[in-house]
Design an enzyme around this catalytic site. Sequence first.
Site, PDB file in Angstrom:
ATOM      1  N   LEU A 219       9.444   0.234  -0.445  1.00 22.52           N
ATOM      2  CA  LEU A 219      11.077   0.791   0.240  1.00 22.52           C
ATOM      3  C   LEU A 219      10.731   1.960   1.533  1.00 22.52           C
ATOM      4  O   LEU A 219      11.272   1.965   2.923  1.00 22.52           O
ATOM      5  CB  LEU A 219      11.865   1.508  -0.140  1.00 22.52           C
ATOM      6  CG  LEU A 219      12.408   0.172  -1.318  1.00 22.52           C
ATOM      7  CD1 LEU A 219      14.084   0.583  -2.316  1.00 22.52           C
ATOM      8  CD2 LEU A 219      13.036  -1.394  -0.737  1.00 22.52           C
TER       9      LEU A 219
ATOM     10  N   ARG B  18       1.236   2.125 -12.207  1.00 17.59           N
ATOM     11  CA  ARG B  18       1.324  -0.167 -12.533  1.00 17.59           C
ATOM     12  C   ARG B  18      -0.160  -0.904 -12.707  1.00 17.59           C
ATOM     13  O   ARG B  18      -0.298  -1.103 -14.383  1.00 17.59           O
ATOM     14  CB  ARG B  18       1.614  -1.347 -11.482  1.00 17.59           C
ATOM     15  CG  ARG B  18       3.087  -0.502 -11.289  1.00 17.59           C
ATOM     16  CD  ARG B  18       4.536  -0.936 -10.192  1.00 17.59           C
ATOM     17  NE  ARG B  18       5.695  -0.486 -10.064  1.00 17.59           N
ATOM     18  CZ  ARG B  18       6.253  -0.690  -9.034  1.00 17.59           C
ATOM     19  NH1 ARG B  18       5.714  -0.786  -7.820  1.00 17.59           N
ATOM     20  NH2 ARG B  18       7.817  -0.213  -9.120  1.00 17.59           N
TER      21      ARG B  18
ATOM     22  N   ALA C 188      11.348  -3.769   6.677  1.00 18.53           N
ATOM     23  CA  ALA C 188      10.756  -3.249   8.248  1.00 18.53           C
ATOM     24  C   ALA C 188      10.939  -3.680   9.547  1.00 18.53           C
ATOM     25  O   ALA C 188      11.077  -2.922  10.912  1.00 18.53           O
ATOM     26  CB  ALA C 188       9.176  -3.773   7.875  1.00 18.53           C
TER      27      ALA C 188
ATOM     28  N   GLU D  63       4.892  -4.640   3.748  1.00 15.32           N
ATOM     29  CA  GLU D  63       4.043  -4.703   3.390  1.00 15.32           C
ATOM     30  C   GLU D  63       2.261  -6.013   3.749  1.00 15.32           C
ATOM     31  O   GLU D  63       1.935  -5.873   3.161  1.00 15.32           O
ATOM     32  CB  GLU D  63       4.785  -5.919   2.052  1.00 15.32           C
ATOM     33  CG  GLU D  63       3.842  -6.426   0.567  1.00 15.32           C
ATOM     34  CD  GLU D  63       3.891  -7.616   0.033  1.00 15.32           C
ATOM     35  OE1 GLU D  63       5.729  -7.189  -0.365  1.00 15.32           O
ATOM     36  OE2 GLU D  63       3.434  -7.622  -1.224  1.00 15.32           O
TER      37      GLU D  63
END
Lengths: 250, 584
Positions: free
Chosen positions: B392, B285, B14, B376
């Site tokens: 990403l 997940r 980022a 993040e």
Amino acid sequence: MAAERTIDLRVRRQDGPDASPYWQRFRIPWAPQHNVVSALLEIRRRPVTTAGERVPAPVWEASCLEEVCGSCAMLVNGTPRMACMALCDRLAQPIVLEPLQKFPVVRDLIVDRSRMFEALKRIKGWIPIDGTYDLGPGPKIAPDRQALMYGLDRCITCGCCLEVCPQVHREGGFIGAAAISQALLFNLHPTGEMHKEERLDVLMGPGGIADCGNAQNCVEVCPKSIPLTFAIGEIGRQTTLKWIKDIFRR
Amino acid sequence: MPSPRTIVVGGGLAGLMTTIRIAEAGLPVDLFSIVPVKRSHSVCAQGGINAAVNWKGEGDSPWRHFDDTIYGGDFLANQPPVLRMCEAGPGIIFLLDRMGVTFNRTDEGLLDFRRFGGTLHHRTAFAGATTGQQLVYALDEQVRRHEAAGLVTKHEGWEFCSLVVDESGHCQGITALDLRAMVVRAFPSAAVLLATGGPGIVFGKSTNSLVNTGSAAAAAYQQGVHYANGEFIQVHPTAIPGPDKLRLVSESIRGEGGRLWVPHDGRPWYFLEEWYPAYGNLVPRDIATRAIFKVVFELGLGVGGEPMVYLDVSHLDPVMLERKCGGVLEIYEKFVGEDPTKVPMKIFPGMHYSMGGLWVDYDHMTNVPGLFAAGEVDYQYHGANRLGANSLLSCLYSGKVAGPAMVAYARGQTAAPANGIFEHETKRQEDVYARIMRLEGPENAYALAREMGEWMTANVTVIRQNRKLRETDDKLLELKDRFGRIGLSDRGRWANQEVAFVRQLWNMLELARVITLGAFRRDESRGAHYKPEFPNRDDARWLRTTKARWTSDGPLFSDEPVDVSLIAPRPRKYDVATEVSGGR
């Protein structure tokens, strides 16, 4: 009663760039799967030498702990390698830790590897794109060529190849295998190839490809199995062709 | 008039993308990073990056990608920016391709795409199983080009300490600590970006790098920046347990055909395939992690009675695996000493990612004018659970948005900052440093951090109970108290890692409270946040973004509505294929 299993380490310490080195020994309780970094983490929680002296915890560089960031290269029992993947159970004890010798020591196990990043600048290690705005897809690339490029692109700039090279010295000299392999990476890319002569010019100059002594230690020690001697050979071939071409251009 | 200066803190994806975008607009950038930017944590991303180019002829589209992302995040993300991110996906992949990312190719020489969790489409571009590494390198190379041209100045080996905020509440720069000379300095700037990543080290052992303390975000939070959805923590289902970290085994392993199983009645039991026939091993997940917990802790079926399950690729073609998953399998083999193409891998879930982070608007500006956040460390794109290979994309997309937004903001700032604010903030940080240097007591900072991590992992990850959350907060208060009794082993004034860590530890404790109390407050189950006492999603009360504001008495919480203007919330389940909402 059996003695408790331990891991013994000898760490070469140096308080600053100009200070004299000295040695300290540490002992930590054995645990399964310890590697050199996890052992150093353990020392940090209780920085006491085997002689019982409370000392400043040794400092070192580490980050990802899975051999992809390139931080934690050091000499482990005399061999340059990534400390995070050096499993203690497979090492002779005491485990001897020293900073890499071909780079200036900052403190303890931390060395200054900025020359490697400078080398990437020198060889113009990038694809000169026109801009980040939308210009459609990139060039097609054959899967075989991608596989070769990917292998070169895994270089983590750890410095192990420079450490074992007889031609590399603390003060300048040979640019080293890592930067040469990166020059090949960019020369293999269809856009990068358009500017390959700029990179070859640099590698035909002082500290360039001609300084390689063909000791081939680099490829032996590379933790990412990068085909470094192949890359040096290829760049050697490309510079020779360019040299001939330059003669006819004069 | 000279160009206004800008600051980017953090050299992961980022930060690098933002830097490139600002430099491209002709403004100078000061780029700060604890480590050489090429060693940033983004290199650890493995499996790939999502973009719905539909090159496999499956009828994929950015709208489907958007729907999968919103549904996968259990409807907690604001929808308009997520749609824009998914629409920007193909362009971002093409840009990376032009930068020379060594993406895997098809026989035609085109980019190859594979499957990932939470979708039924081949949407993930990849470079072996080290995609993050290859992406960081490509962007690092572009930044080096701008550096060689004099537009970017790197400050590697500097750690962010604090914001410099003027009387009107505008961010005017930062203070940072030189990690070698141990000197604090102020750096004025018209616009500042924090792109400092996630807080994995708050949980002790995680899949994160040692640099991912969340300290910079926590410092900003203590200066008045709002922290949103902190309670949403992703625990990745497949990691290799270790004494120092939990090494990630990419979801791409399952994308290429890997299967999870445990021995049951003398035979392999493929529990995900049985429970979730539509998505099988590629459920999101949070679902896979809870399933593994159920198998291990409720059913007592962990491998050899241990908290472990098998991740099996031994039935797959080793040549294909080498080409598409090589990097990951190599880590497993080097670390565990077994060849995963022959013996099933033993894995267990590990803390991986924070969906929450600094609150930002759709231009990535925080509530403090002039301070932006991307990657993040922001909270914008993943709702209550992030889909694999979307991180990403969100790093790069948020950087792509933040860069031009910072340029526009910086150009609009004409008044010079008030005299004395830089000296004042530098002095304040020097005092913090001096106080740490004077600490003298029996406690060890690294041992305190381990205790914090053990408590956070035990009580604030997969299964959350209000009583345990309360106890954890009490523990955090106890640790803050013991912080004052830390004794430094190292009082040197050169490359002193312990002083830097002590500062980070305080910030981590502040952030740990935001995560813990945010979880305590949210009495429902949504995405990665699961409370057995409140097993259902409660949209009537909790379809809301949590916002934490720092006070000296602890975090003060409020919440705000989520923008669900594009897709109406529907129940989330993965045993059947989801019906994609209308769209375009």
